[in-house]
Scaffold this active site. Structure first.
Site, PDB file in Angstrom:
ATOM      1  N   LYS A 181       0.836  -1.209   0.000  1.00  0.00           N
ATOM      2  CA  LYS A 181       0.000   0.000   0.000  1.00  0.00           C
ATOM      3  C   LYS A 181       0.869   1.257   0.000  1.00  0.00           C
ATOM      4  CE  LYS A 181      -3.565   2.723   0.217  1.00  0.00           C
ATOM      5  NZ  LYS A 181      -3.494   3.673   1.278  1.00  0.00           N
ATOM      6  N   HIS A 184       2.039   1.681  -3.483  1.00  0.00           N
ATOM      7  CA  HIS A 184       0.881   2.160  -4.250  1.00  0.00           C
ATOM      8  C   HIS A 184       0.773   3.677  -4.118  1.00  0.00           C
ATOM      9  CE1 HIS A 184      -3.284   3.650  -4.211  1.00  0.00           C
ATOM     10  NE2 HIS A 184      -3.588   2.709  -5.090  1.00  0.00           N
ATOM     11  N   ASN A 185       0.887   4.171  -2.894  1.00  0.00           N
ATOM     12  CA  ASN A 185       0.758   5.608  -2.675  1.00  0.00           C
ATOM     13  C   ASN A 185       1.933   6.380  -3.250  1.00  0.00           C
ATOM     14  OD1 ASN A 185      -1.495   4.783  -1.264  1.00  0.00           O
ATOM     15  ND2 ASN A 185      -1.135   6.128   0.472  1.00  0.00           N
ATOM     16  N   GLU A 188       1.182   6.711  -6.777  1.00  0.00           N
ATOM     17  CA  GLU A 188       0.100   7.695  -6.843  1.00  0.00           C
ATOM     18  C   GLU A 188       0.649   9.121  -6.776  1.00  0.00           C
ATOM     19  OE1 GLU A 188      -2.985   9.116  -3.483  1.00  0.00           O
ATOM     20  OE2 GLU A 188      -3.153   6.992  -4.018  1.00  0.00           O
TER      21      GLU A 188
END
Length: 467
Positions: A181, A184-185, A188
């Site tokens: 995660k 992922h960020n 992003e």
């Protein structure tokens, strides 16, 4: 025996929406929160399914089925406090699930501590925001496989679906879920920075109106740039301020905040020795945006190029589109390379193809290209870099000229494009068989006797440079 299948600690918007998602799929949920107003808001959804809030923690725990499945959705700063308050009342075999944005290192520590004490623990990333929590997020759980089995049917039920396939999978042991995660960020952050630079180039370069930008991003979202972030960007440009009638984006303060996950990604990449130029530039972009007062004063002191883009306007739109797409690929490639390094260093045994699969829906970085990423890593699990595989290699080569032209134009106009420029620098360094690091190593040997290796023979050497 309790009657509720799942316990939810933390009834803010995310916790409440996830609970509503669970009950819509047939799972009963007991909620607990210290704040009366949050409990009252939660109970207003009782008509949607079997859910109820509790003000007393012992009553809450007593209402749960055995073994208990308890989800924590509290700020990362109070996760330890929440665990400590629940732990004395838990039974061996109960499962705690941290669904917040916790640092993966903290999750590692908590997993070891709780599992040593006989409890199950899952640290799980969840992406999709408040709406995703209600409609179907992407879920990234890490911990013991036996622990995941206790919650897998519920997670699979509430997760986003792509062609009927739930966007959730077992990620790996201990902190693996929160690690993925975090990356992922980081990706992003990179993509958001790149989109902002594309906007700035078109706004300052050719004086593109909000309506033109909305149309462009909506068109781009229908082709290779198809993604959630490009989609919502088009919607943002189309929104008008109801009070003034001006495009809302034009009256929003140019100061982007951050919660830390992008910074964690950059810091961890440095720890593991993985280059993440684009992600780092995005983190720094947010930091310098926070220097608003200084930037205003600097704008009074320093001059710079005055003109905009002097070439064909329509062609520039297409060049920016190409530069954005290739730079976005670089952000994904850097994040994937970082996960591959962490998989080895932390014994996570990450399945990149499976991660790409669950990122296709629900999460913030969902994009059409992730299906190709899934296919690539299914066929070549040990591929060292996404850019080396078709169709991405061909995509970069086809757009390389436009990419360079856009960055050259940005420099000429004085428009900062740290993300795009960093992406190109990463690409040029990666494709260079020889870099000037030989001089750097010679300097290190000169002032610190750090030695060097040679191209023409084996061994380690040192020169007395000043002899």
């Amino acid at each position: 025996m309790g009657e509720y299948a799942i316990g939810m600690v933390g009834l803010g918007v995310m916790g409440a929406n996830l609970a509503r998602n669970f009950v819509s799929k047939g799972f009963s949920v007991a909620g607990y929160d210290l704040a009366a107003d949050k409990r009252e808001a939660f109970d207003r959804h009782a008509g949607e399914g079997d859910l109820k809030s509790f003000a007393d923690v012992q009553e809450f725990l007593g209402a749960l089925e055995q073994p208990r499945r308890i989800i924590l959705l509290v700020p990362s700063s109070v996760v330890d406090e929440a665990i400590a308050s629940l732990k004395p009342m838990l039974n061996k075999g109960d499962l705690l699930i941290d669904l917040g944005n916790s640092f993966f290192g903290d999750t590692e520590r908590r997993a070891v501590s709780l599992e040593d004490a006989g409890y199950y623990f899952i640290g799980s990333g969840v992406s999709g925001g408040e709406k995703g929590a209600l409609r179907g997020p992407s879920i990234m759980p890490g911990g013991h496989r036996e622990a995941y089995a206790l919650i897998a049917p519920a997670f699979e039920a509430i997760a986003a679906k792509v062609d009927g396939d739930p966007c959730v999978t077992y990620i790996g042991p201990r902190g693996a879920g929160h690690y993925v995660k975090m990356v992922h960020n980081g990706i992003e952050y990179g993509i958001m920075q790149l989109i902002a630079e594309a906007y700035d180039l078109l706004k300052r370069g050719v004086d593109a109106s909000a309506d033109e930008l909305a149309a462009a991003f909506r068109t781009w979202n229908q082709a290779e740039l198809n993604s959630y972030l490009v989609q919502i960007t088009g919607e943002i440009f189309a929104r008008r301020d109801p009070d003034t009638g001006t495009p809302l984006v034009d009256i929003i303060l140019d100061e982007a905040q951050q919660k830390g996950t992008g910074k964690w990604t950059s810091q961890n990449a440095l720890d593991l020795g993985v280059p993440t130029h684009t992600i780092n530039a995005a983190v720094e972009g947010r930091i310098i945006s926070g220097l608003k007062a200084e930037r205003i004063e600097a704008a009074k002191v320093f001059g710079g190029p005055k003109g905009g883009y002097s070439g064909d306007r329509g062609e520039f739109f297409e060049q920016v589109r190409d530069a954005l797409y290739v730079s976005m690929l670089i952000s994904y490639a850097q994040g994937i390379a970082l996960m591959q390094a962490a998989s080895k260093d932390y014994d996570y045994d990450l399945d990149i193809a499976d991660i790409a699969r669950i990122w296709r829906g629900g999460c913030i970085i969902r994009a059409g290209l992730l299906e190709d990423v899934r296919k690539v890593y299914t066929a070549q699990p040990d591929l060292p870099n996404l850019l080396l595989a078709s169709p991405f290699k061909e995509a970069v080569e086809a757009r390389q000229a436009d990419w360079r032209a856009v960055i050259q134009a940005a420099v000429g106009m004085g428009v900062p494009v740290p993300g795009m420029a960093a992406s190109l620098a990463y690409f040029d360094a990666y494709r260079s068989a020889r870099l000037p690091a030989n001089l750097t190593q010679a300097q290190r040997d000169f002032f610190g006797s750090h030695t060097y290796r040679r191209l023409d023979r084996d061994g380690v050497f040192h020169t007395e440079w000043e002899a």
